[in-house]
Write a protein that holds these residues in place. Sequence first.
Motif, short mmCIF file in Angstrom:
data_model
loop_
_atom_site.label_atom_id
_atom_site.label_comp_id
_atom_site.label_asym_id
_atom_site.label_seq_id
_atom_site.Cartn_x
_atom_site.Cartn_y
_atom_site.Cartn_z
N GLY A 123 -8.67 -90.36 -24.25
CA GLY A 123 -9.63 -91.43 -23.98
C GLY A 123 -8.97 -92.69 -23.46
O GLY A 123 -9.03 -93.75 -24.11
N ASP A 124 -8.39 -92.61 -22.28
CA ASP A 124 -7.71 -93.75 -21.67
C ASP A 124 -8.70 -94.57 -20.85
O ASP A 124 -9.59 -94.02 -20.21
CB ASP A 124 -6.60 -93.23 -20.76
N GLY A 125 -8.58 -95.90 -20.88
CA GLY A 125 -9.47 -96.75 -20.10
C GLY A 125 -10.87 -96.81 -20.68
O GLY A 125 -11.06 -96.76 -21.90
N TYR A 126 -11.86 -96.89 -19.79
CA TYR A 126 -13.24 -97.02 -20.24
C TYR A 126 -13.76 -95.71 -20.85
O TYR A 126 -13.63 -94.65 -20.25
CB TYR A 126 -14.15 -97.42 -19.08
N THR A 147 -7.64 -98.45 -23.81
CA THR A 147 -8.98 -97.96 -24.14
C THR A 147 -9.95 -99.11 -24.39
O THR A 147 -9.66 -100.05 -25.14
CB THR A 147 -8.95 -97.06 -25.38
N ILE A 148 -11.11 -99.02 -23.75
CA ILE A 148 -12.22 -99.94 -24.04
C ILE A 148 -13.45 -99.07 -24.27
O ILE A 148 -13.92 -98.39 -23.37
CB ILE A 148 -12.50 -100.91 -22.88
N MET A 149 -13.95 -99.07 -25.50
CA MET A 149 -15.11 -98.28 -25.86
C MET A 149 -16.35 -99.16 -26.03
O MET A 149 -16.24 -100.34 -26.36
CB MET A 149 -14.87 -97.52 -27.16
N PHE A 186 -14.98 -102.33 -27.92
CA PHE A 186 -13.96 -102.25 -28.97
C PHE A 186 -12.78 -101.43 -28.49
O PHE A 186 -12.90 -100.61 -27.58
CB PHE A 186 -14.55 -101.73 -30.29
N ASN A 187 -11.63 -101.67 -29.11
CA ASN A 187 -10.36 -101.12 -28.62
C ASN A 187 -9.88 -99.93 -29.46
O ASN A 187 -10.58 -99.44 -30.34
CB ASN A 187 -9.30 -102.23 -28.55
N THR A 188 -8.65 -99.49 -29.19
CA THR A 188 -8.11 -98.32 -29.88
C THR A 188 -7.97 -98.53 -31.38
O THR A 188 -8.26 -97.62 -32.17
CB THR A 188 -6.75 -97.90 -29.26
N ALA A 189 -7.55 -99.72 -31.79
CA ALA A 189 -7.43 -100.01 -33.22
C ALA A 189 -8.80 -100.01 -33.89
O ALA A 189 -8.95 -99.50 -35.01
CB ALA A 189 -6.73 -101.35 -33.43
N ASP A 190 -9.79 -100.56 -33.19
CA ASP A 190 -11.16 -100.52 -33.69
C ASP A 190 -11.64 -99.08 -33.84
O ASP A 190 -12.23 -98.70 -34.85
CB ASP A 190 -12.10 -101.26 -32.73
N GLU A 202 0.49 -94.41 -26.33
CA GLU A 202 0.69 -95.22 -25.13
C GLU A 202 0.20 -94.48 -23.88
O GLU A 202 0.48 -93.29 -23.68
CB GLU A 202 2.17 -95.56 -24.99
N SER A 203 -0.52 -95.18 -23.04
CA SER A 203 -1.14 -94.60 -21.86
C SER A 203 -0.15 -93.87 -20.96
O SER A 203 -0.45 -92.79 -20.43
CB SER A 203 -1.85 -95.70 -21.06
N SER A 204 1.04 -94.43 -20.80
CA SER A 204 2.04 -93.86 -19.88
C SER A 204 2.61 -92.53 -20.37
O SER A 204 3.32 -91.84 -19.63
CB SER A 204 3.17 -94.85 -19.68
N LYS A 205 2.32 -92.14 -21.60
CA LYS A 205 2.90 -90.92 -22.17
C LYS A 205 2.06 -89.66 -21.91
O LYS A 205 2.38 -88.57 -22.40
CB LYS A 205 3.11 -91.09 -23.68
N ASN A 206 1.02 -89.78 -21.12
CA ASN A 206 0.11 -88.66 -20.90
C ASN A 206 0.83 -87.42 -20.35
O ASN A 206 0.73 -86.32 -20.91
CB ASN A 206 -1.02 -89.08 -19.94
#
Length: 371
Positions: A123-126, A147-149, A186-190, A202-206
Motif C-alpha cells: 500500500g504505497d502512496g494513495y 502511504t496516505i489513506m 492518515f498515514n502508515t503509523a495511523d 520503506e517505499s524504496s525496498k519494494n
Amino acid sequence: MTDIIFSELSCKHGCKIGVIELNKPKALNALSLNMIRLMHEKLIMWASDDNIRFIIMQGAGDKAFCAGGDVVSLYHAIKSSTEAKAVLNDYEIINNPSGEFFTLEYKLDLYIHEYTKPILAWGDGYVFGGGLGLFAGATHRITTEKTIMAMPETAIGLYPDVGASWFLNQMPNNLGLFLGITGAFFNTADAKYLGLSDFSIESSKNKTLINELCQVDWTVQNDISDKLDNILRDFESNSCSVMPVSKVQENESIITSLILHNNIDSIYNTIVNASFEDKWLRTAQQKLYSASVLSILITYKQLELSKNFSIAECFEAEKNLSYRCCQYTEFSEGVRAQLVDKDKNPQWAFNKLSDINPELIQWFFTKVTNT
C-alpha cells in the motif's frame, strides 16, 4: 496499455507467486469495472492452482496503490440513464453499469477477505476508497512512509463503503466514525494503530523485498504465512527511521471528546465549531464542513446499524445503500463538482442536518428490489 497486469514469479521447487499490478498510474490506479472483473477471475484461478503459494497486490508508478473506484465512469453511466427521468427505479439501477460496478466490487472485496491463500498488499502512496477496500482484506498489509489513506466519500455525496462498515467499526474508541464522516487522511503509523496495516516498510525496498521472496522455499504450505511474517518483520525493523508519527494517536483524546455524543447533530456541531491548534485536526474539520451533510447522516446511520454485522452482512448492506445513492442526486452532484467539472462547488441538496427529512434517510435504507 492494459489497465491491470498479472504475472507469476518463479521460486524454488516449482513454487510461484502470483502478482496483480494495477496499471493506471496517471489515474492513480483507479479501479474500473473491467479491472474488477479481471482481478476476481484471476484470483479464482490462482486459488485452485497449487503452484501459486501466495499473491502480491500492488499499484504501478510511485504515487498510488489505488486512489479509489472510477467514479467518473459511474457518473456518466448514471447521467446517461437518468437524463429523461427523475430517478432510476429499482430494476433499472440494479441493471445499470453503476449498480453492476458496486455489486462486483463488493463481491471482489469480500472474496479477498475470505481468500484461502495469503495476500500481500503493498500500500504505497494513495490508498483511498476502493483502494482501501482491496487493501483491507489482505492477510499481509504493508504501508510505507509515503502511504496516505482515507475514506473521503462524504466529499462526493457518497459514504464510506467497500467494507468500511466493518473496518471503521473495528477501530479503537470509535475513531472510525471520525475518519468516516470527515474523510481525514492518515498515514502508515495511523494505519497500524487503527488495525489497517500490519507492517511499515520503506517505499524504496519494494523490489528488494520481492527479489528476496522469490529466493525462499515455499514448498511447505502451512508455513507460508509465518515465513512471510518473519521476512516482513525484518524489513520493517530496518525501516523505522523514515516512518512518520501517528496523528490519530497524537490527537486521540481530543477526537474521542468530539464524538462522545450519541447523535450526529451534536457530533457534527462540536467538530465544526471547535478551535484546533493542530493542523491535521483543522484539515479534518474543513473536510467535514465542506462535505455533504446528507452523506454524513447516512454514514453515521450505516455505522450504527452495522456495529454487530459480519463482514458479509456489511457488504450486503452497503450494496443496497450504494444502489440508493446512485438513485439520488447527491452522489452525481458530488462527483460532478469534485472530479468532472472540477469547480469544487457542489450544490448539495441540504445545507444543514436539521433540514433533512427522516423519511428520506429511511428511504436510503429500504431494500432495493429487482422487480
